[in-house]
Design a protein around this motif. Structure first.
Motif, PDB file in Angstrom:
ATOM      1  N   ARG A 203      13.361  48.849 -11.831  1.00 35.66           N
ATOM      2  CA  ARG A 203      13.337  49.540 -10.539  1.00 35.66           C
ATOM      3  C   ARG A 203      14.075  50.882 -10.587  1.00 35.66           C
ATOM      4  N   LYS A 204      14.761  51.163 -11.682  1.00 28.52           N
ATOM      5  CA  LYS A 204      15.378  52.481 -11.859  1.00 28.52           C
ATOM      6  C   LYS A 204      14.358  53.532 -12.301  1.00 28.52           C
ATOM      7  N   ASN A 205      13.187  53.075 -12.734  1.00 31.85           N
ATOM      8  CA  ASN A 205      12.143  53.990 -13.205  1.00 31.85           C
ATOM      9  C   ASN A 205      11.226  54.347 -12.033  1.00 31.85           C
ATOM     10  N   PRO A 206      11.260  55.592 -11.542  1.00 27.49           N
ATOM     11  CA  PRO A 206      10.443  55.963 -10.389  1.00 27.49           C
ATOM     12  C   PRO A 206       8.959  56.082 -10.707  1.00 27.49           C
ATOM     13  N   ASN A 207       8.621  56.026 -11.997  1.00 25.26           N
ATOM     14  CA  ASN A 207       7.231  56.240 -12.412  1.00 25.26           C
ATOM     15  C   ASN A 207       6.478  54.946 -12.676  1.00 25.26           C
ATOM     16  N   THR A 208       7.092  53.807 -12.385  1.00 14.25           N
ATOM     17  CA  THR A 208       6.451  52.522 -12.653  1.00 14.25           C
ATOM     18  C   THR A 208       6.500  51.650 -11.412  1.00 14.25           C
ATOM     19  N   THR A 209       5.630  50.634 -11.352  1.00 15.76           N
ATOM     20  CA  THR A 209       5.585  49.705 -10.222  1.00 15.76           C
ATOM     21  C   THR A 209       5.859  48.305 -10.736  1.00 15.76           C
ATOM     22  N   PHE A 210       7.022  47.771 -10.370  1.00 12.59           N
ATOM     23  CA  PHE A 210       7.422  46.440 -10.819  1.00 12.59           C
ATOM     24  C   PHE A 210       7.297  45.466  -9.653  1.00 12.59           C
ATOM     25  N   GLU A 211       6.582  44.358  -9.870  1.00 12.52           N
ATOM     26  CA  GLU A 211       6.337  43.374  -8.821  1.00 12.52           C
ATOM     27  C   GLU A 211       6.769  41.986  -9.300  1.00 12.52           C
ATOM     28  N   VAL A 212       7.250  41.166  -8.370  1.00 15.61           N
ATOM     29  CA  VAL A 212       7.530  39.769  -8.699  1.00 15.61           C
ATOM     30  C   VAL A 212       7.084  38.871  -7.555  1.00 15.61           C
ATOM     31  N   ALA A 213       6.773  37.636  -7.906  1.00 11.36           N
ATOM     32  CA  ALA A 213       6.522  36.597  -6.903  1.00 11.36           C
ATOM     33  C   ALA A 213       7.846  35.873  -6.657  1.00 11.36           C
ATOM     34  N   GLY A 214       7.806  34.802  -5.881  1.00  6.77           N
ATOM     35  CA  GLY A 214       9.005  34.016  -5.644  1.00  6.77           C
ATOM     36  C   GLY A 214       9.532  33.403  -6.921  1.00  6.77           C
ATOM     37  N   ALA A 215      10.788  33.016  -6.902  1.00  6.67           N
ATOM     38  CA  ALA A 215      11.421  32.448  -8.089  1.00  6.67           C
ATOM     39  C   ALA A 215      10.635  31.248  -8.612  1.00  6.67           C
ATOM     40  N   LEU A 216      10.308  31.304  -9.894  1.00  7.66           N
ATOM     41  CA  LEU A 216       9.610  30.249 -10.638  1.00  7.66           C
ATOM     42  C   LEU A 216       8.165  30.034 -10.199  1.00  7.66           C
ATOM     43  N   GLU A 217       7.623  30.935  -9.378  1.00  3.87           N
ATOM     44  CA  GLU A 217       6.208  30.842  -9.002  1.00  3.87           C
ATOM     45  C   GLU A 217       5.350  31.495 -10.085  1.00  3.87           C
ATOM     46  N   PRO A 218       4.235  30.867 -10.476  1.00  5.97           N
ATOM     47  CA  PRO A 218       3.358  31.478 -11.472  1.00  5.97           C
ATOM     48  C   PRO A 218       2.807  32.812 -10.970  1.00  5.97           C
ATOM     49  N   PHE A 219       2.967  33.854 -11.778  1.00  5.89           N
ATOM     50  CA  PHE A 219       2.521  35.191 -11.383  1.00  5.89           C
ATOM     51  C   PHE A 219       2.299  36.026 -12.634  1.00  5.89           C
ATOM     52  N   ALA A 220       1.159  36.682 -12.693  1.00  8.66           N
ATOM     53  CA  ALA A 220       0.854  37.572 -13.812  1.00  8.66           C
ATOM     54  C   ALA A 220       0.067  38.760 -13.285  1.00  8.66           C
ATOM     55  N   VAL A 221       0.139  39.853 -14.001  1.00 10.84           N
ATOM     56  CA  VAL A 221      -0.510  41.098 -13.595  1.00 10.84           C
ATOM     57  C   VAL A 221      -1.270  41.667 -14.787  1.00 10.84           C
ATOM     58  N   ARG A 222      -2.495  42.093 -14.534  1.00 13.01           N
ATOM     59  CA  ARG A 222      -3.213  42.871 -15.544  1.00 13.01           C
ATOM     60  C   ARG A 222      -3.423  44.279 -15.014  1.00 13.01           C
ATOM     61  N   ASP A 223      -2.982  45.253 -15.782  1.00 15.02           N
ATOM     62  CA  ASP A 223      -3.207  46.662 -15.463  1.00 15.02           C
ATOM     63  C   ASP A 223      -3.868  47.279 -16.682  1.00 15.02           C
ATOM     64  N   GLY A 224      -5.192  47.310 -16.670  1.00 10.38           N
ATOM     65  CA  GLY A 224      -5.925  47.802 -17.826  1.00 10.38           C
ATOM     66  C   GLY A 224      -5.697  46.908 -19.034  1.00 10.38           C
ATOM     67  N   ARG A 225      -5.195  47.491 -20.128  1.00 11.49           N
ATOM     68  CA  ARG A 225      -4.953  46.722 -21.359  1.00 11.49           C
ATOM     69  C   ARG A 225      -3.601  46.035 -21.348  1.00 11.49           C
TER      70      ARG A 225
END
Length: 248
Positions: A203-225
């Motif tokens: 979150r210190k990087n203004p050029n990226t988007t970091f996302e999370v789900a709730g604690a221990l909830e299954p979550f994955a992200v695909r952004d291109g490759r």
């Protein structure tokens, strides 16, 4: 009236070759830590079932170990029902790889279609200053390969720079082990386990988007490759996304 449900799956996939990458061991507060079992073995299993060829490598090569916490055969561990990891270590061929992984110095990116990096206790220690590992991940991505990072393996996005000097994470949406989950680990061990966290640093990087789900909830992200997964419960989502991407 009966409700009839029919579900179809896919049995045969295009032939691919995958590199599963795990950390070598490290010392954390006097404890030996390695990689989180399920974060390598579940994707490995899914890739084998898809008919892929899979290699297991580590930055230094040689013997690697499951984190004690994730080792299903550790009486004090938390995952005694991880049948896939038990099966992996007792497999007559796969189990041998835990004693003799390939070093990344022997890896040719052109031999593979994707790389899948596991997390665990060691990556925050062993990955941070490993410039050769950062370059390998950048090489995979810039060669057009699917690049998958799971849990603390996503820490590589804090440091991996492409050939133009930009962070691989710049302009990307991704996930990784959440601060809420770090807090759970700290409570479990009664101390601050890791000196820094992926979410706080991302979150210190203004050029990226970091996302999370709730604690221990299954979550994955695909952004291109780029494919990222939040924690061990998300490992199967990561491998599904890799297989989907390689089937396109």
């Amino acid at each position: 009236m009966n409700n009839v449900i029919r579900k179809r799956g896919q049995h045969s996939y295009p032939k691919k070759k995958i590199l599963c990458l795990v950390s070598n061991t490290a010392s954390l507060h006097g404890m030996e830590v390695g990689f989180f079992a399920e974060e390598m073995t579940r994707p490995f299993y899914d890739f084998i079932i898809a008919g892929y060829d899979v290699d297991v490598a580590s930055p230094n090569g040689g013997a690697v170990k499951f984190d004690g916490h994730s080792n299903p055969e550790n009486p004090a561990g938390a995952y005694p029902n991880d049948l896939i990891s038990i099966g992996f270590v007792h497999h007559k061929e796969f189990g041998k790889w835990m004693q003799n992984t390939k070093p990344i110095s022997e890896i040719n990116v052109n031999d593979y279609d994707a790389v899948c990096v596991a997390g665990g206790g060691a990556p925050l220690i062993t990955f941070k200053y490993d410039a050769k590992l950062h370059k390998l991940i950048a090489d995979f991505y810039e060669a057009g390969k699917i690049t998958c990072l799971i849990c603390h393996g996503t820490s590589l996005l804090l440091w991996t720079r492409l050939s133009d000097g930009a962070l691989l994470a710049d302009g990307k949406t991704w996930t990784g082990f959440a601060d809420s989950e770090e807090a759970m680990i700290n409570q479990m061990f009664g101390m601050t386990v890791n000196e820094y966290t992926i979410e706080t640093e991302a979150r210190k990087n203004p050029n990226t988007t970091f996302e999370v789900a709730g604690a221990l909830e299954p979550f994955a992200v695909r952004d291109g490759r780029l494919i990222t997964a939040q924690q061990q419960h998300s490992s199967y989502l990561a491998s599904q996304l890799v297989i989907e991407a390689l089937s396109e």
